[in-house]
Design a protein around this motif. Structure first.
Motif, PDB file in Angstrom:
ATOM      1  N   LYS A 146      47.975  64.312  -6.551  1.00 17.69           N
ATOM      2  CA  LYS A 146      48.054  64.577  -5.112  1.00 17.69           C
ATOM      3  C   LYS A 146      46.737  65.089  -4.558  1.00 17.69           C
ATOM      4  N   ASN A 147      46.078  65.916  -5.320  1.00 16.07           N
ATOM      5  CA  ASN A 147      44.809  66.481  -4.873  1.00 16.07           C
ATOM      6  C   ASN A 147      43.959  66.778  -6.094  1.00 16.07           C
ATOM      7  N   ALA A 148      42.795  67.405  -5.839  1.00 14.23           N
ATOM      8  CA  ALA A 148      41.872  67.717  -6.931  1.00 14.23           C
ATOM      9  C   ALA A 148      42.305  68.929  -7.735  1.00 14.23           C
ATOM     10  N   ARG A 149      43.294  69.683  -7.277  1.00 12.24           N
ATOM     11  CA  ARG A 149      43.742  70.875  -7.997  1.00 12.24           C
ATOM     12  C   ARG A 149      44.714  70.550  -9.130  1.00 12.24           C
ATOM     13  N   GLY A 150      44.999  69.302  -9.328  1.00 11.34           N
ATOM     14  CA  GLY A 150      45.880  68.914 -10.424  1.00 11.34           C
ATOM     15  C   GLY A 150      47.342  68.783 -10.038  1.00 11.34           C
ATOM     16  N   GLU A 151      47.678  68.910  -8.764  1.00 12.08           N
ATOM     17  CA  GLU A 151      49.065  68.765  -8.335  1.00 12.08           C
ATOM     18  C   GLU A 151      49.434  67.280  -8.256  1.00 12.08           C
ATOM     19  N   HIS A 152      50.730  67.022  -8.389  1.00 13.84           N
ATOM     20  CA  HIS A 152      51.226  65.649  -8.342  1.00 13.84           C
ATOM     21  C   HIS A 152      52.203  65.494  -7.184  1.00 13.84           C
ATOM     22  N   TYR A 153      52.381  64.259  -6.772  1.00 18.35           N
ATOM     23  CA  TYR A 153      53.291  63.964  -5.674  1.00 18.35           C
ATOM     24  C   TYR A 153      54.736  64.208  -6.118  1.00 18.35           C
ATOM     25  N   GLN A 154      55.517  64.858  -5.247  1.00 12.52           N
ATOM     26  CA  GLN A 154      56.935  65.080  -5.448  1.00 12.52           C
ATOM     27  C   GLN A 154      57.709  64.274  -4.407  1.00 12.52           C
ATOM     28  N   ASN A 159      57.631  60.507   3.097  1.00 10.41           N
ATOM     29  CA  ASN A 159      58.380  60.328   4.338  1.00 10.41           C
ATOM     30  C   ASN A 159      57.861  59.074   5.030  1.00 10.41           C
ATOM     31  N   ILE A 160      58.679  58.547   5.907  1.00  7.10           N
ATOM     32  CA  ILE A 160      58.306  57.346   6.651  1.00  7.10           C
ATOM     33  C   ILE A 160      57.246  57.695   7.678  1.00  7.10           C
ATOM     34  N   GLY A 161      56.225  56.848   7.785  1.00  4.98           N
ATOM     35  CA  GLY A 161      55.163  57.058   8.759  1.00  4.98           C
ATOM     36  C   GLY A 161      53.970  57.811   8.214  1.00  4.98           C
ATOM     37  N   MET A 162      54.022  58.261   6.967  1.00  6.82           N
ATOM     38  CA  MET A 162      52.916  59.014   6.394  1.00  6.82           C
ATOM     39  C   MET A 162      52.009  58.080   5.597  1.00  6.82           C
ATOM     40  N   ASP A 163      50.812  58.562   5.302  1.00  2.00           N
ATOM     41  CA  ASP A 163      49.845  57.824   4.492  1.00  2.00           C
ATOM     42  C   ASP A 163      49.818  58.433   3.097  1.00  2.00           C
ATOM     43  N   LEU A 164      50.040  57.610   2.113  1.00  2.00           N
ATOM     44  CA  LEU A 164      50.023  58.039   0.718  1.00  2.00           C
ATOM     45  C   LEU A 164      48.705  57.567   0.110  1.00  2.00           C
ATOM     46  N   GLU A 165      47.818  58.493  -0.170  1.00  2.00           N
ATOM     47  CA  GLU A 165      46.502  58.155  -0.704  1.00  2.00           C
ATOM     48  C   GLU A 165      46.548  58.280  -2.231  1.00  2.00           C
ATOM     49  N   VAL A 166      46.307  57.174  -2.911  1.00  2.00           N
ATOM     50  CA  VAL A 166      46.343  57.126  -4.369  1.00  2.00           C
ATOM     51  C   VAL A 166      45.110  56.388  -4.841  1.00  2.00           C
ATOM     52  N   TYR A 167      44.262  57.080  -5.599  1.00  2.00           N
ATOM     53  CA  TYR A 167      43.063  56.484  -6.187  1.00  2.00           C
ATOM     54  C   TYR A 167      42.203  55.772  -5.141  1.00  2.00           C
ATOM     55  N   GLY A 168      42.018  56.425  -3.994  1.00  2.00           N
ATOM     56  CA  GLY A 168      41.132  55.920  -2.958  1.00  2.00           C
ATOM     57  C   GLY A 168      41.738  54.870  -2.049  1.00  2.00           C
ATOM     58  N   VAL A 169      43.000  54.509  -2.229  1.00  2.00           N
ATOM     59  CA  VAL A 169      43.666  53.513  -1.388  1.00  2.00           C
ATOM     60  C   VAL A 169      44.783  54.208  -0.627  1.00  2.00           C
ATOM     61  N   LYS A 170      44.824  53.975   0.683  1.00  2.00           N
ATOM     62  CA  LYS A 170      45.849  54.574   1.529  1.00  2.00           C
ATOM     63  C   LYS A 170      46.980  53.575   1.752  1.00  2.00           C
ATOM     64  N   TYR A 171      48.168  53.993   1.382  1.00  2.00           N
ATOM     65  CA  TYR A 171      49.377  53.197   1.569  1.00  2.00           C
ATOM     66  C   TYR A 171      50.185  53.831   2.700  1.00  2.00           C
ATOM     67  N   HIS A 172      50.402  53.072   3.755  1.00  2.00           N
ATOM     68  CA  HIS A 172      51.167  53.566   4.902  1.00  2.00           C
ATOM     69  C   HIS A 172      52.637  53.163   4.732  1.00  2.00           C
ATOM     70  N   ILE A 173      53.531  54.152   4.651  1.00  2.00           N
ATOM     71  CA  ILE A 173      54.957  53.912   4.424  1.00  2.00           C
ATOM     72  C   ILE A 173      55.603  53.552   5.754  1.00  2.00           C
ATOM     73  N   THR A 174      56.324  52.446   5.780  1.00  2.00           N
ATOM     74  CA  THR A 174      56.953  51.969   7.018  1.00  2.00           C
ATOM     75  C   THR A 174      58.470  52.170   7.026  1.00  2.00           C
ATOM     76  N   GLN A 175      59.146  51.995   5.886  1.00  2.00           N
ATOM     77  CA  GLN A 175      60.594  52.156   5.853  1.00  2.00           C
ATOM     78  C   GLN A 175      61.032  52.353   4.406  1.00  2.00           C
ATOM     79  N   CYS A 176      62.367  52.583   4.246  1.00  2.00           N
ATOM     80  CA  CYS A 176      62.941  52.807   2.917  1.00  2.00           C
ATOM     81  C   CYS A 176      64.320  52.148   2.871  1.00  2.00           C
ATOM     82  N   ASP A 177      64.933  52.157   1.687  1.00  2.00           N
ATOM     83  CA  ASP A 177      66.257  51.558   1.550  1.00  2.00           C
ATOM     84  C   ASP A 177      67.347  52.570   1.858  1.00  2.00           C
TER      85      ASP A 177
END
Length: 546
Positions: A146-154, A159-177
């Motif tokens: 999740k960040n440089a402090r060693g935390e991981h995504y939980q 959430n919908i509408g947020m940007d998930l940044e993983v290894y320099g790539v931003k994934y924008h979440i649009t919806q879920c099942d």
């Protein structure tokens, strides 16, 4: 006791793990305690153990009350409670397009999976056919930082509408099942409203481009006709060559680019080199421009400038002849897909499959002729030499052998011969039900001058008049009292039988003629008491009544 242990621990001067062995002259010897309590830690530990044993022997004056133990619920680990529970989010990321006048970036959809049992995630891009881009699994299943402090995504961070940044790539979440939405609401997290998936964004000021209009859309042909092939089964008439003959071939017409390929059908032991392709895949010219008829096509390749028309699916019709590059082919038949294609797209073309001519040498299957029997071994053993170079033993009816094991039908017989010396000779004919073999034993006669014993070892005896191609062997249905059995040019007349023979044949009366049963009943009915009944195994049984 607890206070005493604390007081004793305050008196200790050394808290290290003591050595219990000393080395003297290279040998390990037990260490002896030194004088003085403070000098030897082993001695202080012995005093502590003595005090503890003394306290344990005394009866405590304190009375403990009852301990109310609350009911503890069963503990269920996370990998069991959350097994196979996965949160699924739909997202996209932007890919920058360089040196393209039509678009600046492209939106590529992905699916994000969150596994609740171990808080791991994986990102997969759906595979699109003919996209021209490497797709599939982008990030394998793992815990994403999740960040440089060693935390991981939980799961609480998604959430919908947020940007998930993983290894320099931003994934924008649009919806879920539906399951993800229900789970997040049960945990008290309100999801945002779903967003639509964006289309490919073009540049603000695209460069002007000019495309020459075409009569046929090649891109549409590629997208709709890819991997669709018309297959025809034809005969190549090569009779004009020195050793010409008719050969079966397969003509394949590729609808994606209007190319034709011809493959020769090879059969084993044909004596020809197995070249897979008779004519490589190419566009075949049907009509050359009149002013270029003298073009040296045998030396130079024909280009679109010299060709007026190419072969199309309308030129291939089942049941008709066609000439391709100077070779004549007869289109005999086609596969089901080709018939369906012509029925939908070219209903005016008649598909009349024709039968393959019978005078073709390659298509005629020669029947294997079995050589005549040479007299060595049985017919089955000799026939195995014709099937393979390493013959295998013929298969036996194991079930019949197990059911009729040690079951023997015994008959008394005499030799029908013109020689007066053979009148007094008596034989016992044994029929083995397990393998339908017959063995003959000659009874020794006193002062006959003929040595008795085995006359014929066990073998299958064919009936007179049967051929080697379809032999017929003797069976219990042929052994009636008074019947003549011909065994390799010698005739035996059956005179009597065991009582077990009548019992066995009556149990299988549906397969035995009435004449055979009547002869046995007439012979054995009055003489049952005189004959010794044969057991099932045929051992230790007296000879049949004469």
């Amino acid at each position: 006791m607890y206070l005493l242990l604390n007081d004793l621990s305050l008196q200790k001067s050394a808290f290290h793990r003591p050595q219990t062995l000393d080395y003297k002259n290279g040998y390990a010897l037990p260490r002896r305690p030194t004088v003085g309590i403070g000098q030897d830690p082993l001695f202080s530990e012995q005093l502590i153990l003595q005090e503890i044993s003394k306290l344990s022997s005394e009866t405590p004056a304190i009375t403990y009350g009852s301990f109310d133990q609350n009911v503890i619920e069963d503990f269920i680990p996370a990998h069991v409670a959350l097994d196979k529970k996965v949160l699924r989010y739909y997202a996209y990321f932007q890919e920058n397009i360089l040196f393209c006048p039509e678009e600046e970036w492209r939106a590529r959809p992905v699916v994000i999976y969150y596994y609740l049992e171990d808080d791991s995630m994986c990102i997969i891009e759906p595979v699109v056919e003919n996209s021209g881009m490497p797709q599939g699994k982008r990030i394998k299943r793992q815990r994403l930082p999740k960040n440089a402090r060693g935390e991981h995504y939980q799961w609480k961070d998604l959430n919908i509408g947020m940007d998930l940044e993983v290894y320099g790539v931003k994934y924008h979440i649009t919806q879920c099942d539906a399951f993800t939405k229900e789970f997040m609401e049960s945990e008290g997290i309100v999801l945002n409203d779903p967003e639509p998936m964006p289309c490919v964004s073009r540049g603000k000021n695209p460069r002007p481009s000019y495309t020459t209009p075409s009569e046929f859309d090649n891109k549409q042909q590629f997208l709709t006709m890819d991997r669709k092939v018309l297959r025809f089964f034809a005969l190549w008439d090569d009779a004009d060559s020195l050793f010409g003959e008719t050969r079966p071939v397969t003509i394949q017409y590729y609808l994606v680019d209007d190319t034709v390929e011809i493959r020769e059908i090879h059969k084993p032991n044909s004596g020809r080199d197995p070249f897979p392709i008779l004519m490589r895949r190419q566009k075949l010219p049907k009509k050359i421009k009149p002013e270029l008829e003298t073009f040296p096509r045998c030396v130079l390749e024909v280009t679109t400038a010299e060709v007026d028309e190419y072969f199309s699916p309308k030129d291939f019709q089942a049941g008709q002849r066609i000439t391709l590059l100077g070779r004549h082919f007869l289109l005999c038949d086609c596969d089901d897909f080709t018939k369906e294609y012509y029925r939908k797209n070219h209903p005016d073309v008649k598909m009349d499959p024709s039968e393959v001519p019978k005078n073709t040498d390659l298509l005629q299957e020669k029947k294997k002729e079995v050589p005549p029997y040479n007299g060595f071994g049985s017919l089955e053993d000799s026939l195995q030499n014709c099937y393979s170079l390493v013959p295998e033993p013929p298969k036996k009816n194991v079930l019949k052998m197990l059911e009729n094991d040690h079951k023997v039908l015994r008959y008394s017989a005499r030799l029908d011969s013109q020689n007066p010396g053979d009148e007094g000779r008596r034989f016992i004919l044994s029929y083995f039900l397990s393998n339908d073999m017959i063995g003959i034993y000659e009874k020794p006669g006193r002062n006959s001058g003929i040595i008795g014993g085995q006359f014929l070892e066990k073998t299958r005896i064919p009936k007179p008049g049967s051929t080697l191609d379809n032999p017929e062997f003797y069976s219990p249905a042929d052994f009636a009292i008074g019947a003549t059995v011909e065994v390799f040019s010698r005739c035996f007349v059956l005179t009597d039988a065991d009582h077990y023979v009548l019992t066995y044949l009556e149990s299988n009366a549906s397969q035995i003629p009435c004449q055979t049963l009547d002869s046995l009943r007439q012979k054995l009915g009055a003489g049952t008491t005189d004959n010794q009944p044969a057991d099932q195994n045929g051992d230790d049984v007296g000879e049949p009544s004469s």
